[in-house]
Enzyme design. Structure first.
Site, PDB file in Angstrom:
ATOM      1  N   TYR A 185      50.797 -20.009  40.520  1.00 19.88           N
ATOM      2  CA  TYR A 185      49.340 -19.488  40.878  1.00 19.88           C
ATOM      3  C   TYR A 185      48.670 -19.206  39.700  1.00 19.88           C
ATOM      4  O   TYR A 185      48.926 -19.626  38.566  1.00 19.88           O
ATOM      5  CB  TYR A 185      49.866 -18.259  41.738  1.00 19.88           C
ATOM      6  CG  TYR A 185      50.249 -18.606  43.154  1.00 19.88           C
ATOM      7  CD1 TYR A 185      49.709 -19.369  44.062  1.00 19.88           C
ATOM      8  CD2 TYR A 185      51.500 -18.175  43.675  1.00 19.88           C
ATOM      9  CE1 TYR A 185      50.469 -19.780  45.111  1.00 19.88           C
ATOM     10  CE2 TYR A 185      52.175 -18.343  44.731  1.00 19.88           C
ATOM     11  CZ  TYR A 185      51.562 -19.338  45.467  1.00 19.88           C
ATOM     12  OH  TYR A 185      52.344 -19.681  46.568  1.00 19.88           O
ATOM     13  N   ARG A 232      55.325 -10.250  37.908  1.00 27.15           N
ATOM     14  CA  ARG A 232      56.284 -11.170  38.336  1.00 27.15           C
ATOM     15  C   ARG A 232      56.318 -12.505  37.434  1.00 27.15           C
ATOM     16  O   ARG A 232      55.184 -12.755  37.262  1.00 27.15           O
ATOM     17  CB  ARG A 232      56.379 -11.426  39.825  1.00 27.15           C
ATOM     18  CG  ARG A 232      57.459 -12.048  40.272  1.00 27.15           C
ATOM     19  CD  ARG A 232      57.432 -12.610  41.665  1.00 27.15           C
ATOM     20  NE  ARG A 232      58.986 -12.440  42.105  1.00 27.15           N
ATOM     21  CZ  ARG A 232      59.454 -13.049  43.348  1.00 27.15           C
ATOM     22  NH1 ARG A 232      58.589 -13.657  43.997  1.00 27.15           N
ATOM     23  NH2 ARG A 232      60.623 -12.958  43.988  1.00 27.15           N
ATOM     24  N   GLY A 322      65.186 -11.717  48.999  1.00 28.88           N
ATOM     25  CA  GLY A 322      63.781 -12.008  49.811  1.00 28.88           C
ATOM     26  C   GLY A 322      64.123 -12.342  51.231  1.00 28.88           C
ATOM     27  O   GLY A 322      64.230 -11.391  52.208  1.00 28.88           O
TER      28      GLY A 322
END
Length: 367
Positions: A185, A232, A322
């Site tokens: 991202y 992160r 997760g």
């Protein structure tokens, strides 16, 4: 070790289990609601994660690449998140939100006025998908649109968007924020020289490419304090068309030492092997631990045995889980007692309502 209380500096948790951020896309208006509060509360407390990190949360209307995700840039969103934070914190767990700008991994149908998404450059992620509207107006995976290069002044605006969202997170009751600097991202797009072809202060050499990340961290620290800011990272990751480059190790050594000096809340590393991408190289975690002495989280393909072994070796402090949390709201007692895990229905991961979200059974209620 995994199930023992954790304390390091000002960071105290019920256990060393972290619920990692996972997009669930259950906010059609971008505002968190009671259903979201129930979902996170089910996975918190003495039989849940010591630390909950929410799904990626948009820092602005142009930050989104997935329909129906929550945001943190309006007063209505802040009020909605208060439902979540108050319910989780009553259980004794801590909760951080992940602040997200997807950059080029977006589609014109995710953007206000159907404008181009923005990125570090104009290089398109032509084999990567956003979740938007297809040519028939139906929700679907769609190829990311060609981005528009952010000007240097616009980059500074995005830095401030992170800071404003961080301040809003504290207003909403969060214990802190985790900047999303991973998985291809926007922040990671700036780090990678194959995507970042800029010639200004945000491009070129390694320190210039890391400038956006550090400015976003610094602005967030100025807004809410270093002890409430985390990030992160995915060293050696390749998701969303980020090729490996010669300076990967040097880049993350530089970031680790810079972030250590800032004494942020934690660094959260994800090993992308579990996502079908590159694994962390042998010995990298040990080297990273030598560069960064703060709280360190590792996520990606974790199970009880791996988690315990890594913790015993002292490579990290906390372990992120997760997808196992999706179908196992009681994941912690299941791991602790070696009870079998339920498999999630992946067709219900994104969008929809309570089904496949808050209606997964606990082990005991299934007996």
């Amino acid at each position: 070790m995994l199930f023992e209380k954790f304390s390091k500096g000002n960071f105290e948790l019920l256990n060393r289990v972290v619920m990692a951020p996972m997009t669930r896309a259950r906010n059609p208006n971008g505002i968190p609601n009671e259903m979201n509060a129930e979902y996170y509360a089910q996975r918190s407390g003495k039989e849940g994660a010591g630390l909950i990190i929410t799904e990626g949360t948009a820092i602005s209307p142009t930050a989104m690449g997935v329909l129906h995700i929550p945001g943190l840039y309006t007063s209505e969103q802040v009020a909605g998140w208060k439902l979540v934070t108050s319910k989780v914190q009553r259980t004794g767990s801590k909760i951080f939100t992940q602040l997200w700008h997807v950059g080029r991994i977006s589609h014109v149908t995710n953007q206000p006025g159907s404008q181009q998404p923005v990125g570090a450059s104009e290089i398109q992620a032509s084999n990567s998908f956003a979740w938007g509207y297809d040519e028939n107006g139906k929700e679907n995976f769609v190829i990311s649109s060609k981005p528009r290069r952010l000007s240097a002044l616009e980059v500074k605006d995005v830095v401030q968007d992170f800071a404003i969202a961080a301040a809003n997170a504290i207003k909403a009751g969060f214990d802190g924020v985790e900047l999303h600097g991973a998985n291809g991202y926007l922040i990671e797009q700036f780090l990678n020289p194959f995507v970042n072809d800029r010639t200004d202060e945000y491009g070129g050499n390694m320190k210039n490419r890391a400038r956006f990340l550090l400015e976003a961290v610094d602005a967030s620290i100025a807004a809410i304090g270093a002890s409430k800011v985390a990030i992160r990272l995915t060293p050696y990751g390749g998701l969303h068309e980020l090729p490996h480059y010669e300076e990967i190790e040097a880049t993350y050594q530089y970031l680790a030492t810079e972030l250590a000096q800032r004494k942020i809340a934690y660094i959260h590393i994800m090993d992308q092997k579990s996502r079908g991408s590159y694994a962390l190289p042998e010995g990298f975690l040990k080297r990273f631990r030598g560069w960064y002495d703060g709280v360190l989280i590792l996520a990606g393909g974790m199970d009880k045995a791996k988690a315990e072994a890594i913790l015993r070796e002292g490579l990290v402090d906390l372990i992120g889980f997760g997808e196992p949390f999706i179908a196992n709201p009681d994941l912690v007692p299941r791991l602790k007692n070696d009870w079998p895990l339920s498999a999630p229905d992946r067709s219900l991961h994104y969008g929809g309502a309570a089904h496949g979200y808050t209606d997964y059974a606990t082990y005991k209620s299934d007996k």
